[in-house]
Scaffold this motif. Structure first.
Motif, PDB file in Angstrom:
ATOM      1  N   ARG A   1      -5.423  -6.194 -23.745  1.00  0.00           N
ATOM      2  CA  ARG A   1      -3.962  -6.271 -23.827  1.00  0.00           C
ATOM      3  C   ARG A   1      -3.308  -5.404 -22.752  1.00  0.00           C
ATOM      4  O   ARG A   1      -2.317  -5.799 -22.141  1.00  0.00           O
ATOM      5  CB  ARG A   1      -3.476  -5.820 -25.214  1.00  0.00           C
TER       6      ARG A   1
ATOM      7  N   ILE B   1      -4.592  -4.559 -19.844  1.00  0.00           N
ATOM      8  CA  ILE B   1      -4.804  -5.214 -18.547  1.00  0.00           C
ATOM      9  C   ILE B   1      -3.838  -6.380 -18.386  1.00  0.00           C
ATOM     10  O   ILE B   1      -3.235  -6.567 -17.329  1.00  0.00           O
ATOM     11  CB  ILE B   1      -6.265  -5.675 -18.404  1.00  0.00           C
ATOM     12  N   GLU B   2      -3.649  -7.156 -19.449  1.00  0.00           N
ATOM     13  CA  GLU B   2      -2.738  -8.290 -19.401  1.00  0.00           C
ATOM     14  C   GLU B   2      -1.308  -7.842 -19.114  1.00  0.00           C
ATOM     15  O   GLU B   2      -0.601  -8.429 -18.311  1.00  0.00           O
ATOM     16  CB  GLU B   2      -2.789  -9.053 -20.738  1.00  0.00           C
ATOM     17  N   ARG B   3      -0.872  -6.772 -19.782  1.00  0.00           N
ATOM     18  CA  ARG B   3       0.481  -6.243 -19.538  1.00  0.00           C
ATOM     19  C   ARG B   3       0.649  -5.814 -18.091  1.00  0.00           C
ATOM     20  O   ARG B   3       1.691  -6.027 -17.481  1.00  0.00           O
ATOM     21  CB  ARG B   3       0.748  -5.037 -20.453  1.00  0.00           C
ATOM     22  N   GLU B   4      -0.387  -5.167 -17.553  1.00  0.00           N
ATOM     23  CA  GLU B   4      -0.345  -4.690 -16.173  1.00  0.00           C
ATOM     24  C   GLU B   4      -0.231  -5.861 -15.199  1.00  0.00           C
ATOM     25  O   GLU B   4       0.517  -5.811 -14.237  1.00  0.00           O
ATOM     26  CB  GLU B   4      -1.590  -3.859 -15.875  1.00  0.00           C
ATOM     27  N   GLU B   5      -0.994  -6.922 -15.470  1.00  0.00           N
ATOM     28  CA  GLU B   5      -0.965  -8.093 -14.589  1.00  0.00           C
ATOM     29  C   GLU B   5       0.350  -8.841 -14.666  1.00  0.00           C
ATOM     30  O   GLU B   5       0.792  -9.418 -13.697  1.00  0.00           O
ATOM     31  CB  GLU B   5      -2.128  -9.026 -14.934  1.00  0.00           C
ATOM     32  N   ASP B   6       0.994  -8.812 -15.854  1.00  0.00           N
ATOM     33  CA  ASP B   6       2.276  -9.490 -16.035  1.00  0.00           C
ATOM     34  C   ASP B   6       3.421  -8.727 -15.366  1.00  0.00           C
ATOM     35  O   ASP B   6       4.480  -9.275 -15.141  1.00  0.00           O
ATOM     36  CB  ASP B   6       2.589  -9.692 -17.518  1.00  0.00           C
ATOM     37  N   GLY B   7       3.139  -7.433 -15.096  1.00  0.00           N
ATOM     38  CA  GLY B   7       4.098  -6.611 -14.369  1.00  0.00           C
ATOM     39  C   GLY B   7       5.222  -6.188 -15.185  1.00  0.00           C
ATOM     40  O   GLY B   7       6.269  -5.846 -14.977  1.00  0.00           O
TER      41      GLY B   7
END
Length: 104
Positions: free
Chosen positions: A96, A98-104
């Motif tokens: 989760r 990592i996903e937040r980081e990628e979504d910016g």
């Protein structure tokens, strides 16, 4: 004050400052909030040792996770060994983040 208790309190205070949170008074003794440090998102169980190893058990992680869930927060487990702190989270939490980081 016992050297180990002082080191533990110092770890908790420093981590609370780092995450913009607070320490939990009597975190192991009360019936409500159990983990040592918390902010709006995280409930963190803290352990410290001067040794080169620390035994982290499945039971430790499950208890910390249960306490965080009861507090409606994500769980992390912070272990300070020889002056450096390591933070353990579940794979689900890690993904989760990592996903937040990628979504910016």
């Amino acid at each position: 004050m016992d050297r180990r208790i002082k080191a533990s309190r110092t770890q908790e205070k420093r981590l609370a400052q780092d995450i913009g949170g607070t320490t939990t008074a009597g975190s192991g003794a009360g019936w409500a909030v159990k983990n040592d440090v918390r902010n709006a998102v995280w409930s963190i169980e803290c352990k410290t040792t001067s040794a080169a190893r620390f035994s982290l058990t499945h039971r430790d992680l499950i208890n910390a996770e249960k306490n965080a869930l009861l507090d409606l927060r994500d769980m992390a487990f912070a272990v300070e060994m020889q002056g450096r702190t390591w933070v353990v989270v579940s794979k689900e939490t890690f993904l989760r983040l990592i996903e937040r980081e990628e979504d910016g």
